[in-house]
Design a protein around this motif. Structure first.
Motif, PDB file in Angstrom:
ATOM      1  N   HIS A 225       0.828  -1.203   0.000  1.00 36.34           N
ATOM      2  CA  HIS A 225       0.000   0.000   0.000  1.00 36.34           C
ATOM      3  C   HIS A 225       0.865   1.257   0.000  1.00 36.34           C
ATOM      4  O   HIS A 225       0.574   2.236  -0.709  1.00 36.34           O
ATOM      5  CB  HIS A 225      -0.917  -0.018   1.227  1.00 36.34           C
TER       6      HIS A 225
ATOM      7  N   SER B 190       2.751   1.824  -3.561  1.00 35.58           N
ATOM      8  CA  SER B 190       1.958   2.013  -4.780  1.00 35.58           C
ATOM      9  C   SER B 190       2.125   3.419  -5.347  1.00 35.58           C
ATOM     10  O   SER B 190       2.404   3.602  -6.538  1.00 35.58           O
ATOM     11  CB  SER B 190       0.487   1.718  -4.487  1.00 35.58           C
TER      12      SER B 190
ATOM     13  N   SER C  15       4.148   4.776  -8.889  1.00 40.24           N
ATOM     14  CA  SER C  15       3.453   5.516  -9.954  1.00 40.24           C
ATOM     15  C   SER C  15       4.186   6.813 -10.267  1.00 40.24           C
ATOM     16  O   SER C  15       4.346   7.185 -11.441  1.00 40.24           O
ATOM     17  CB  SER C  15       2.010   5.810  -9.520  1.00 40.24           C
TER      18      SER C  15
ATOM     19  N   ARG D  43       5.727  -3.230 -10.175  1.00 46.11           N
ATOM     20  CA  ARG D  43       4.268  -3.158 -10.258  1.00 46.11           C
ATOM     21  C   ARG D  43       3.671  -4.557 -10.391  1.00 46.11           C
ATOM     22  O   ARG D  43       2.640  -4.871  -9.779  1.00 46.11           O
ATOM     23  CB  ARG D  43       3.845  -2.295 -11.446  1.00 46.11           C
TER      24      ARG D  43
ATOM     25  N   LEU E   5       3.627  -6.219  -7.007  1.00 44.59           N
ATOM     26  CA  LEU E   5       2.517  -5.748  -6.176  1.00 44.59           C
ATOM     27  C   LEU E   5       1.191  -6.328  -6.645  1.00 44.59           C
ATOM     28  O   LEU E   5       0.314  -6.657  -5.834  1.00 44.59           O
ATOM     29  CB  LEU E   5       2.460  -4.221  -6.194  1.00 44.59           C
TER      30      LEU E   5
END
Length: 406
Positions: A204, A207, A211, A245, A248
């Motif tokens: 969390h 993330s 990005s 990514r 995750l």
């Protein structure tokens, strides 16, 4: 939590009781051939009663069935002694094993009550019994028979007590080992739950930064895409961010059921190619063998576990890793070898059971433990050993669930 035991002590007593009935029949037959005068009807009735009670006892291992069987042992023995001389019969020492078994298997008030029953029966036999069996009125022969009976009674008591107590000791040792293994598994599961919570929090938290870095990487590629050297570095950076990514995403979807059956070796080769793109600095020598048509629904958690081992081997092996894989016997077998370094005996003993001190600059020492727990959950195994040719070998065995057509 229930622990599997091959034969319960109560069931062993049932088997032992049948053996004693058979031994009693043999003893009666031997006495008959030797001319010993016995009250045959009470003796046979005692053995028949013991066999009947033993047959009717439930096989559930309940405390009531156990004590009922031991009380029947005391009463059957009393009937045998009544028919063969009473308290003077050396077999009276056999009152002790049932009381001992009750004390071992059902501690509390019950052994005292059974002991009181044995004492009461033994006391009655002092005054109420049939005469001691004598062949032809020969008192010397009767005394000799008494001495032989004392020896056989002692031998039988020793065999019963030593045999049964040794069996109980082995059973307790086995249960203790199973409890220790269950405790180790529980501790490992608790560690994994804690790591899972931390991994979810980390996913969390990472993330948004991922990005942001991806956007910055795209902007830099747009501004400096004409620079070949910088463009190559930016492409590598974009690939690494994409891998983060994907990691995750796998974490979010890790609880999904396995996919449809796929060719095992083909999927393995595809995963290894993906790992090669992430580690272009490592030489990975692969050797795949087995039936290429074997299909299985492989769980997604398997691949991160294998990648952990490959990364560890790459770091320890100086940039060169050997991997051999075989599909045979309903299992996938992987051997991952690096030819540099070795593990101490302490490291080999604790490998996969606890976090290890990592020699890598950013290593957390969790890779092998995570792989070990993942493979255990999938029904597989991981063993580490120092290879005879040098380096460390990791052996992975994963069972493949039967599948239909791919």
């Amino acid at each position: 939590m229930s622990l599997p035991v091959s034969v319960l002590p109560e069931q062993r007593l049932v088997q032992l009781r049948y053996a004693m009935v058979a031994l009693g029949l043999l003893a009666l037959a031997a006495a008959g051939f030797s001319g010993v005068e016995l009250a045959w009807l009470p003796c046979l009735a005692a053995l028949a009663l013991l066999a009947l009670v033993n047959f009717m006892l439930p096989r559930t291992g309940s405390r009531g069935a156990l004590l009922s069987g031991l009380a029947a042992d005391v009463l059957a023995l009393s009937l045998l002694l009544f028919a063969s001389g009473g308290a003077a019969n050396p077999l009276s020492s056999l009152y002790l094993p049932p009381v001992l078994f009750a004390a071992l298997l059902a501690p509390g008030l019950a052994p005292w009550l059974l002991g009181a029953l044995a004492l009461a029966c033994y006391g009655v036999l002092f005054v109420w019994h049939l005469p001691w069996p004598v062949a032809g009125g020969d008192s010397a022969y009767a005394f000799s028979l008494h001495l032989v009976g004392m020896w056989w009674t002692l031998a039988l008591s020793i065999a019963l007590i030593v045999g049964f107590v040794s069996y109980l000791a082995r059973t307790l040792a086995r249960r203790e080992a199973e409890l220790m293994a269950a405790r180790e598994t529980q501790l490992s599961n608790e560690q994994m739950v804690a790591l899972g919570v931390q991994a979810a929090l980390a996913a969390h938290a990472l993330s948004t930064p991922l990005s942001t870095l991806t956007l910055l990487c795209d902007e830099l590629a747009a501004d400096y895409g004409d620079d070949p050297a910088l463009g190559e570095d930016l492409a590598l950076m974009r690939g690494q961010l994409a891998h983060c990514r994907d990691a995750l995403a796998r974490l979010r979807h890790g609880a999904e059921p396995p996919r449809a059956p796929e060719p095992v070796l083909q999927v393995l080769a595809h995963q290894l190619e993906g790992w090669r793109t992430l580690r272009p600095d490592v030489v990975l020598d692969t050797r795949l063998s087995g039936d290429e048509q074997v299909c299985a629904a492989l769980p997604p958690a398997l691949w991160p576990a294998i990648c952990n081992l490959l990364n560890n081997a790459a770091e320890a092996g100086g940039g060169h890793v050997e991997l051999s894989a075989e599909v045979a016997g309903g299992a996938l077998a992987l051997d991952i070898v690096n030819r540099e370094g070795c593990l101490s005996d302490a490291q080999l003993a604790r490998a996969g059971l606890a976090p290890q001190v990592s020699a890598k600059p950013a290593g957390l020492g969790l890779g092998v433990m995570l792989t070990h727990v993942t493979l255990s959950r999938l029904g597989g195994t991981l063993t580490l050993n120092n290879d005879a040719a040098g380096g460390v070998r990791a052996c992975v065995r994963v069972p493949l669930a039967p599948a239909g057509e791919c």
